[in-house]
Design an enzyme around this catalytic site. Structure first.
Site, PDB file in Angstrom:
ATOM      1  N   HIS A 194     -19.325 -43.930 -61.090  1.00 30.00           N
ATOM      2  CA  HIS A 194     -20.377 -43.068 -60.546  1.00 30.00           C
ATOM      3  C   HIS A 194     -19.902 -41.616 -60.595  1.00 30.00           C
ATOM      4  O   HIS A 194     -18.744 -41.328 -60.294  1.00 30.00           O
ATOM      5  CB  HIS A 194     -20.660 -43.497 -59.102  1.00 30.00           C
ATOM      6  CG  HIS A 194     -21.621 -42.603 -58.396  1.00 30.00           C
ATOM      7  ND1 HIS A 194     -22.832 -42.244 -58.945  1.00 30.00           N
ATOM      8  CD2 HIS A 194     -21.555 -41.984 -57.182  1.00 30.00           C
ATOM      9  CE1 HIS A 194     -23.466 -41.451 -58.097  1.00 30.00           C
ATOM     10  NE2 HIS A 194     -22.713 -41.272 -57.032  1.00 30.00           N
ATOM     11  N   ASN A 224     -24.356 -34.953 -59.805  1.00 25.94           N
ATOM     12  CA  ASN A 224     -24.565 -36.299 -59.261  1.00 25.94           C
ATOM     13  C   ASN A 224     -26.064 -36.625 -59.300  1.00 25.94           C
ATOM     14  O   ASN A 224     -26.841 -36.058 -58.529  1.00 25.94           O
ATOM     15  CB  ASN A 224     -24.029 -36.347 -57.828  1.00 25.94           C
ATOM     16  CG  ASN A 224     -24.170 -37.730 -57.194  1.00 25.94           C
ATOM     17  OD1 ASN A 224     -24.819 -38.614 -57.746  1.00 25.94           O
ATOM     18  ND2 ASN A 224     -23.578 -37.911 -56.024  1.00 25.94           N
ATOM     19  N   CYS A 274     -26.404 -44.342 -53.777  1.00 21.98           N
ATOM     20  CA  CYS A 274     -25.777 -44.108 -55.097  1.00 21.98           C
ATOM     21  C   CYS A 274     -25.336 -45.399 -55.784  1.00 21.98           C
ATOM     22  O   CYS A 274     -24.948 -45.375 -56.953  1.00 21.98           O
ATOM     23  CB  CYS A 274     -24.575 -43.174 -54.952  1.00 21.98           C
ATOM     24  SG  CYS A 274     -25.066 -41.492 -54.569  1.00 21.98           S
TER      25      CYS A 274
HETATM   26  O1  UT7 Z   1     -22.638 -39.859 -54.417  1.00 20.57           O
HETATM   27  C1  UT7 Z   1     -21.836 -40.420 -53.421  1.00 20.57           C
HETATM   28  C2  UT7 Z   1     -21.661 -39.596 -52.245  1.00 20.57           C
HETATM   29  N1  UT7 Z   1     -21.126 -38.294 -52.319  1.00 20.57           N
HETATM   30  C3  UT7 Z   1     -19.832 -38.036 -52.611  1.00 20.57           C
HETATM   31  O2  UT7 Z   1     -19.104 -38.850 -53.095  1.00 20.57           O
HETATM   32  C4  UT7 Z   1     -19.333 -36.654 -52.250  1.00 20.57           C
HETATM   33  C5  UT7 Z   1     -17.938 -36.717 -51.682  1.00 20.57           C
HETATM   34  N2  UT7 Z   1     -17.418 -35.421 -51.246  1.00 20.57           N
HETATM   35  C6  UT7 Z   1     -17.159 -34.398 -52.081  1.00 20.57           C
HETATM   36  O3  UT7 Z   1     -17.403 -34.482 -53.267  1.00 20.57           O
HETATM   37  C7  UT7 Z   1     -16.509 -33.162 -51.509  1.00 20.57           C
HETATM   38  O4  UT7 Z   1     -16.119 -33.413 -50.174  1.00 20.57           O
HETATM   39  C8  UT7 Z   1     -17.403 -31.897 -51.559  1.00 20.57           C
HETATM   40  C9  UT7 Z   1     -17.584 -31.425 -52.978  1.00 20.57           C
HETATM   41  C10 UT7 Z   1     -18.746 -32.178 -50.920  1.00 20.57           C
HETATM   42  C11 UT7 Z   1     -16.738 -30.741 -50.787  1.00 20.57           C
HETATM   43  O5  UT7 Z   1     -15.423 -30.518 -51.295  1.00 20.57           O
HETATM   44  P1  UT7 Z   1     -14.171 -30.422 -50.304  1.00 20.57           P
HETATM   45  O6  UT7 Z   1     -13.016 -30.126 -51.139  1.00 20.57           O
HETATM   46  O7  UT7 Z   1     -14.142 -31.676 -49.476  1.00 20.57           O
HETATM   47  O8  UT7 Z   1     -14.524 -29.174 -49.460  1.00 20.57           O
HETATM   48  P2  UT7 Z   1     -14.711 -29.027 -47.867  1.00 20.57           P
HETATM   49  O9  UT7 Z   1     -16.036 -29.552 -47.448  1.00 20.57           O
HETATM   50  O10 UT7 Z   1     -13.496 -29.512 -47.153  1.00 20.57           O
HETATM   51  O11 UT7 Z   1     -14.718 -27.472 -47.713  1.00 20.57           O
HETATM   52  C12 UT7 Z   1     -13.554 -26.648 -48.027  1.00 20.57           C
HETATM   53  C13 UT7 Z   1     -13.939 -25.193 -47.877  1.00 20.57           C
HETATM   54  C14 UT7 Z   1     -14.659 -24.898 -46.561  1.00 20.57           C
HETATM   55  O12 UT7 Z   1     -14.304 -23.591 -46.145  1.00 20.57           O
HETATM   56  P3  UT7 Z   1     -13.151 -23.363 -45.022  1.00 20.57           P
HETATM   57  O13 UT7 Z   1     -13.654 -24.102 -43.811  1.00 20.57           O
HETATM   58  O14 UT7 Z   1     -11.912 -23.975 -45.591  1.00 20.57           O
HETATM   59  O15 UT7 Z   1     -13.107 -21.900 -44.891  1.00 20.57           O
HETATM   60  C15 UT7 Z   1     -16.115 -24.899 -46.946  1.00 20.57           C
HETATM   61  O16 UT7 Z   1     -16.911 -24.116 -46.092  1.00 20.57           O
HETATM   62  O17 UT7 Z   1     -14.853 -24.827 -48.923  1.00 20.57           O
HETATM   63  C16 UT7 Z   1     -16.046 -24.297 -48.338  1.00 20.57           C
HETATM   64  N3  UT7 Z   1     -17.184 -24.646 -49.185  1.00 20.57           N
HETATM   65  C17 UT7 Z   1     -17.576 -23.912 -50.233  1.00 20.57           C
HETATM   66  N4  UT7 Z   1     -17.112 -22.769 -50.740  1.00 20.57           N
HETATM   67  C18 UT7 Z   1     -17.734 -22.269 -51.825  1.00 20.57           C
HETATM   68  C19 UT7 Z   1     -17.979 -25.745 -49.097  1.00 20.57           C
HETATM   69  N5  UT7 Z   1     -18.898 -25.726 -50.071  1.00 20.57           N
HETATM   70  C20 UT7 Z   1     -18.672 -24.599 -50.784  1.00 20.57           C
HETATM   71  C21 UT7 Z   1     -19.291 -24.040 -51.915  1.00 20.57           C
HETATM   72  N6  UT7 Z   1     -18.786 -22.886 -52.400  1.00 20.57           N
HETATM   73  N7  UT7 Z   1     -20.340 -24.605 -52.530  1.00 20.57           N
END
Ligand code: UT7
Length: 331
Positions: free
Chosen positions: A256, A286, A116
Site C-alpha cells: 500500500h 495515497n 486503505c
Molecule cells: O493509508 C494508511 C494510513 N495512513 C498512513 O499510513 C500515514 C502514516 N503516517 C505518516 O505517513 C506520517 O506520520 C505523516 C506523513 C502523516 C507525518 O510525518 P511525521 O514524520 O510523522 O511527522 P509529524 O507528524 O511527527 O510532524 C513532525 C513535524 C511537526 O512539527 P514540530 O512539532 O516538530 O515542530 C509537524 O507540525 O513536522 C510538522 N509537519 C509539517 N511540516 C511541513 C507536519 N506536516 C507538515 C507539512 N509540512 N505538511
C-alpha cells in the site's frame, strides 16, 4: 477434479488529469517540497475536478480501460466489486451504478469497505467467488476520491492523499496460477487514530460537525505509522513462513502506498532487494483503495507468468493483511 485457482487476467486504470504538485501545496498551507518529499516520498497527486463526479466516475473509467484492453463483452461479467472508502453515497451502492454504466447487465454487485485495506480484502473475496466454481468473471475495482474527505487547510493530511482508480479481472485458472494464500487482520482499538468522525450513523452530518471539520480525515500520523510498519512486516513474514518461501523466492512486493518511509521500513525488515518493491507513490500519493491496482497497472509490462507477488496494506480500523498471488500471464 482439477483444482480451480483465481487468477488476475487483465488490469485497467484511471487517474484524473489535474496534477496537484508539492509546489502548489506550498501556496495553500505552510509546507515545502523538501519536507513532503523527505517525509513521505510524494511529489504530486491527482485530483478529480468537476461537478457531479464521484468515485464511480473513476471506477467506470478504470473498468472501461480494462474491458477495452481485454476485449471482452461486459455482459460476460458475473460480479462487480467496488472496493472503496469513499462511496458515491451512503445508502445507494456505488458498484450497482458502476456495473450498469459499463454494461455489466448480467452481474450482481456490491461495495467492500475496509479503509486503505479495501482492495486487499476484496481480492480474497473476488478470488473466493471464482474458487467456488460458480463464477467465471469477477471484476474488482479499487477506487477512491480521497479529495472529497480532505481538509485542504490541514497540512498534516492534504499533502498525502490523491484520487484514482484501478481495476483487475479475476478468472478461473487450472495451471495453479493466481491467489495462493491470504492473512487478513483487524483491530477495532485502532479506530481512534485514523478516522472520518462525522457523516456516518454514529455522528450524522450537522451544521456543528461541519463547523468542527469532523467530516474530514483526521489521523494521529505517528501512531498510524508505527502500527503500519510493524503489522505489514509481520503479516508478510507470516505469509512467507507458512508458504515455505524465502525472500529470494519472491519477485515482487506490492505494498500500500501511504508513505515511502513505511514502504522502505517494511521491505527492509523483510530484507528485500529494493528492486523488487513496486512504488508509484511519488506520482499519485495515497489513493487508499486504488494503490494496489494502480501498482499492477504501472508494473504490468514487467510482470512475468509465474512471478510470486506479495500484496500488503494497512488502514483505518485498524485493518491490514497480506495476500500471496502468482501472476498468470506475460504482457
Ligand atoms: O493509508 C494508511 C494510513 N495512513 C498512513 O499510513 C500515514 C502514516 N503516517 C505518516 O505517513 C506520517 O506520520 C505523516 C506523513 C502523516 C507525518 O510525518 P511525521 O514524520 O510523522 O511527522 P509529524 O507528524 O511527527 O510532524 C513532525 C513535524 C511537526 O512539527 P514540530 O512539532 O516538530 O515542530 C509537524 O507540525 O513536522 C510538522 N509537519 C509539517 N511540516 C511541513 C507536519 N506536516 C507538515 C507539512 N509540512 N505538511
Amino acid at each position: 477434479m482439477t483444482k480451480i485457482s483465481a487468477a488476475i487476467t487483465a488490469v485497467g486504470k484511471f487517474v484524473p488529469e489535474f496534477v496537484l504538485t508539492n509546489a502548489m501545496l506550498e501556496t495553500m498551507v505552510d509546507t515545502n517540497d523538501e519536507w513532503i518529499t523527505s517525509r513521505t516520498g510524494i511529489k504530486e497527486r491527482r485530483i478529480l475536478k468537476g461537478k457531479n463526479k464521484g468515485t464511480s466516475y473513476m471506477a467506470i473509467k478504470a473498468a472501461e480501460d480494462l474491458l477495452s484492453k481485454k476485449q471482452i463483452d461486459p455482459k460476460q461479467i458475473d460480479l462487480v466489486i467496488v472496493a472503496t472508502a469513499t462511496p458515491d453515497m451512503q445508502a445507494a451502492s456505488t458498484s450497482a451504478f458502476v456495473a450498469t454504466k459499463i454494461g455489466a447487465t448480467e452481474a450482481f454487485s456490491f461495495d467492500l469497505i475496509a479503509a486503505c485495506s479495501s482492495f486487499l480484502f476484496a481480492m480474497t473475496t473476488a478470488a473466493s467467488y471464482i474458487e467456488s466454481g460458480r463464477y467465471k468473471k469477477v471484476l474488482l475495482i479499487g477506487a477512491d476520491k480521497c479529495s472529497s474527505m480532505i481538509d485542504y487547510t490541514d497540512r498534516a493530511t492534504c499533502i498525502i492523499f490523491g484520487d484514482g482508480a484501478g481495476a483487475v479481472l479475476f478468472e478461473p485458472n487450472t495451471e495453479g496460477f493466481g491467489m495462493q494464500d491470504q492473512y487478513l487482520r483487524s483491530d477495532g482499538n485502532g479506530r481512534e487514530f485514523l478516522k472520518v468522525e462525522a457523516g456516518g450513523s454514529l455522528l450524522p452530518a450537522s451544521l456543528e460537525t461541519i463547523t468542527n471539520k469532523q467530516h474530514y480525515v483526521n489521523q494521529d500520523g505517528k501512531t498510524v505509522f508505527k502500527f503500519a510498519v510493524s503489522n505489514m512486516a509481520d503479516v508478510c513474514e507470516k505469509i512467507l513462513e507458512r508458504n515455505n518461501l524465502t525472500k529470494e523466492d519472491i519477485q515482487w512486493l506490492a505494498p500500500h502506498q501511504a508513505n515511502k518511509r513505511i514502504i522502505d521500513a517494511t521491505s527492509s525488515r523483510l530484507n528485500l532487494d529494493p528492486a523488487k518493491v513496486m512504488i508509484n507513490i511519488h506520482k499519485y500519493g495515497n489513493t487508499t483503495s486504488a494503490t494496489l491496482p494502480l501498482l499492477l497497472n504501472d508494473y504490468e509490462s514487467q510482470l512475468k507468468k509465474g512471478d510470486k507477488i506479495i500484496f500488503t496494506a494497512f488502514g483505518g480500523g485498524f485493518t491490514w493483511g497480506a495476500n500471496y498471488l502468482t501472476w498468470a500471464y506475460n504482457y
